[in-house]
Enzyme design. Sequence first.
Site, PDB file in Angstrom:
ATOM      1  N   ARG A 140       0.856  -1.183   0.000  1.00 49.23           N
ATOM      2  CA  ARG A 140       0.000   0.000   0.000  1.00 49.23           C
ATOM      3  C   ARG A 140       0.894   1.234   0.000  1.00 49.23           C
ATOM      4  NH1 ARG A 140      -2.396   0.104   6.217  1.00 49.23           N
ATOM      5  NH2 ARG A 140      -0.383   0.151   7.233  1.00 49.23           N
ATOM      6  N   ASN A 174      -5.020   7.455   3.929  1.00 55.36           N
ATOM      7  CA  ASN A 174      -4.761   6.779   5.201  1.00 55.36           C
ATOM      8  C   ASN A 174      -3.297   6.952   5.537  1.00 55.36           C
ATOM      9  OD1 ASN A 174      -5.810   4.832   7.340  1.00 55.36           O
ATOM     10  ND2 ASN A 174      -3.918   3.838   6.677  1.00 55.36           N
ATOM     11  N   GLU A 175      -3.046   7.586   6.662  1.00 53.09           N
ATOM     12  CA  GLU A 175      -1.680   7.758   7.160  1.00 53.09           C
ATOM     13  C   GLU A 175      -0.726   8.276   6.074  1.00 53.09           C
ATOM     14  OE1 GLU A 175      -0.614   4.120   9.241  1.00 53.09           O
ATOM     15  OE2 GLU A 175      -1.587   4.901  11.021  1.00 53.09           O
ATOM     16  N   GLU A 180      -7.243   5.205  15.279  1.00 52.87           N
ATOM     17  CA  GLU A 180      -6.897   3.794  15.494  1.00 52.87           C
ATOM     18  C   GLU A 180      -6.231   3.658  16.859  1.00 52.87           C
ATOM     19  OE1 GLU A 180      -4.483   2.344  12.259  1.00 52.87           O
ATOM     20  OE2 GLU A 180      -5.708   3.356  10.758  1.00 52.87           O
ATOM     21  N   GLU A 213      -1.889  -8.432   7.236  1.00 51.47           N
ATOM     22  CA  GLU A 213      -2.122  -8.141   8.657  1.00 51.47           C
ATOM     23  C   GLU A 213      -2.867  -9.252   9.400  1.00 51.47           C
ATOM     24  OE1 GLU A 213      -1.711  -3.388   8.960  1.00 51.47           O
ATOM     25  OE2 GLU A 213      -3.761  -4.177   8.949  1.00 51.47           O
TER      26      GLU A 213
HETATM   27  C1  GAL Z   1      -1.914   1.605  10.836  1.00 53.00           C
HETATM   28  C2  GAL Z   1      -2.770   1.596   9.577  1.00 53.00           C
HETATM   29  C3  GAL Z   1      -3.815   0.498   9.577  1.00 53.00           C
HETATM   30  C4  GAL Z   1      -3.185  -0.797   9.985  1.00 53.00           C
HETATM   31  C5  GAL Z   1      -2.546  -0.629  11.352  1.00 53.00           C
HETATM   32  C6  GAL Z   1      -1.899  -1.898  11.885  1.00 53.00           C
HETATM   33  O1  GAL Z   1      -0.693   2.207  10.608  1.00 53.00           O
HETATM   34  O2  GAL Z   1      -3.424   2.828   9.396  1.00 53.00           O
HETATM   35  O3  GAL Z   1      -4.352   0.382   8.276  1.00 53.00           O
HETATM   36  O4  GAL Z   1      -2.249  -1.150   9.022  1.00 53.00           O
HETATM   37  O5  GAL Z   1      -1.544   0.346  11.269  1.00 53.00           O
HETATM   38  O6  GAL Z   1      -0.787  -2.260  11.151  1.00 53.00           O
END
Ligand code: GAL
Length: 703
Positions: free
Chosen positions: A130, A168-169, A334, A384
């Site tokens: 990604r 996202n991020e 998150e 993940e």
């Molecule tokens: C964050 C991300 C999520 C998921 C999470 C755990 O950095 O925004 O999509 O990847 O970490 O790895």
Amino acid sequence: MISVHRIFSHKQNKRGDVSVKSIHQEALTLGVCYYPEHWKESLWREDLQRMKAYGLTVIRIAEFAWNKFEPEEGVYTFEFFDRFMQVALEEQMQVIFCTPTATPPAWLSEKYPEILNADLDGTLYRHGMRRHYNYNSPVYRRFCAGIVEKLAAHYCPYPNVIGWQIDNELNCEKDVFYSESDHLAFRTYLKEKYKTLDNLNECLGTVFWNQTYSDWNQIFLPRPTYQNSANPHLALEERKFISHSVIEFADLQAQIIRRYAPKGQYITTNGLFGHVDYDELVERSLDFIMYDSYPLFGFERKDQPPKKDDLKDRNWSWNLTRARAISPNFGIMEQQSGAGGWVSGIATPMPKPGQIRLWTMQSIAHGADYIGYFRWRTSWIGTEIYWHGWNDYSNQPNRRLEELKGIHHDVAAIERLAGAKYQARVAVLKDYPNEWDGDTDQWSAQVNRLSDKGWFEAAQLTHTPCDFLYLNETVTLQALCQYDLLVYPHAVILTECTANLLRRYVKQGGTLILGCRTGYKDEYGRCPMRPMPGFAADLCGVEVTDYTYLSPYDEMEQADWNGSMIEAPLFNDILEAHGSTAKAEAVYRGNYYDGKPALVSNKIGRGTAYYYGAAFSRQTAEAFLHKLQFAAPYQGILELPEDCELAVRQKDGTNYYFVLNYKEHEARISVKKRMTNLLTDEQITGPYELAPYGVLVLKESLA
Ligand code: GAL
């Protein structure tokens, strides 16, 4: 029309003249990240109903689901998410909708490889992970504008959509970009900034090693060179350019969403990463920032050996402080709810019983008014599969879900704290140019790392609530005057304008502490010919007459401050006090400059500026806090062991004290004034045993 508890945000406040962008909610709220595309449709309703039973009233969706909306170039379909949104509507679930631009679909990456990011060598990062795109490809921007427009037009009208997450991020995983589009955009950026090649050559010091450009087309972002030792002034411009690119990319999306979003729907993004000026990003395009909080990254990663005296998950309070500097009240998009793990090697243990509750309260203590957990259920597919959500693969009841019930109860008990402000009289000053220059300045990178940690830990362990304040040209004297003590550890780049602002702050009664390496560079990262520490010389009544990096063979240097020895690590500026108001306060002990000043104070008006010639270890920073009497401002109310963090939020004239025990053993505290623990409604006074990973939220009793 469902009745939802609207969240909205706007420029609601003023901190000095700088607008403050915060999340604005009536009550603290819990939510969770959900991926309808990962699960059978037959599970959706049950999932949403179970979420609600646990007090999760918001979901974040769609950030990686581009293909579900545009399976082929130019072919848009909303059927899948419409079906999901219908269920969400029926279940009265509020939704944060995301733009899916962090994961371009395969048809796009393959047909238009120019959208891909590249490494320094120009090798493209291919489809399959990604964030493999670049911000500057006109083609990618066109496709992003297309999908964002379709999504905003279609989903903004939903009454349960409360906000939007852009991408996202931004800059996670990679925060440097070397695609063809980036090289070209960099040239345009430099042309606009420097106007002429002569000017650019002068400012970026290209005469060194014959780098002088005679044509704009000769300019590139850094490319592979021997030892990859690029021109440091160009490298600083590169960081500024990356931030500029991120902001343009986010703004493109934000502007489209704003055309469709009804009043009350907010726009945000999640996470804090390198090479982004978040103040500018939020000021220009967002309503506030959301942070992604994974405290288990603080320790017990299999790729990190245990460190002595490390604050572990408590270190995350540093990141939360950073989020608060951008939005005094922010959200957590998150929040960790299980063990972490990626196929590529990241692995962390399962949070111990009580830790997820503790981390939730850690975020709230620092100013988070929305907590969204990552994720509802552990993924059964993909990179993940080891990254755990509340539910395990089995979807059976588990002890983390039991903990969530308690969290729901606790958050409900303090929900009216939404909007309460974190209280700090001490702030550490930061700025992006110095942060980015530090990427290539080996000396300042090291002193900064140590001092950042030193001040953070000293503030934590002495129970001295502390903010970060990012300096830029919009920050006013009024903003600085909220604090009694400002620490600007290593302002290597210090402009005359900032030095003047700091002088005015001291003059009106503030205390300012500066550390080694201050003021020796200009805004381009060059080292002009002038007495050191540049514009800090007058401010601190000091001259740096000699300086040295301490080699690993040197003993840890010490400074004698009226009989107390304080550490003077890593780098030593050897000082001389100048002027009638300046005074040498401490002297070095050891090395060839034994007895020479290490600390100089300068009285200006009602305040004092201090110049310390070294970096700040935890011990040094603690000594400053104690000696200058800024440590433990709440010791008359609460006496705590070092193991506990104290955070204070204030609303309507009432203080709320958060006491967080990060240890797996009980903490003995002493409550010196009768207060109510809002989590249990019990009155507390005198000695108190706080449970392992326990939390108190104490309201100062009016009686
Ligand atoms: C964050 C991300 C999520 C998921 C999470 C755990 O950095 O925004 O999509 O990847 O970490 O790895």
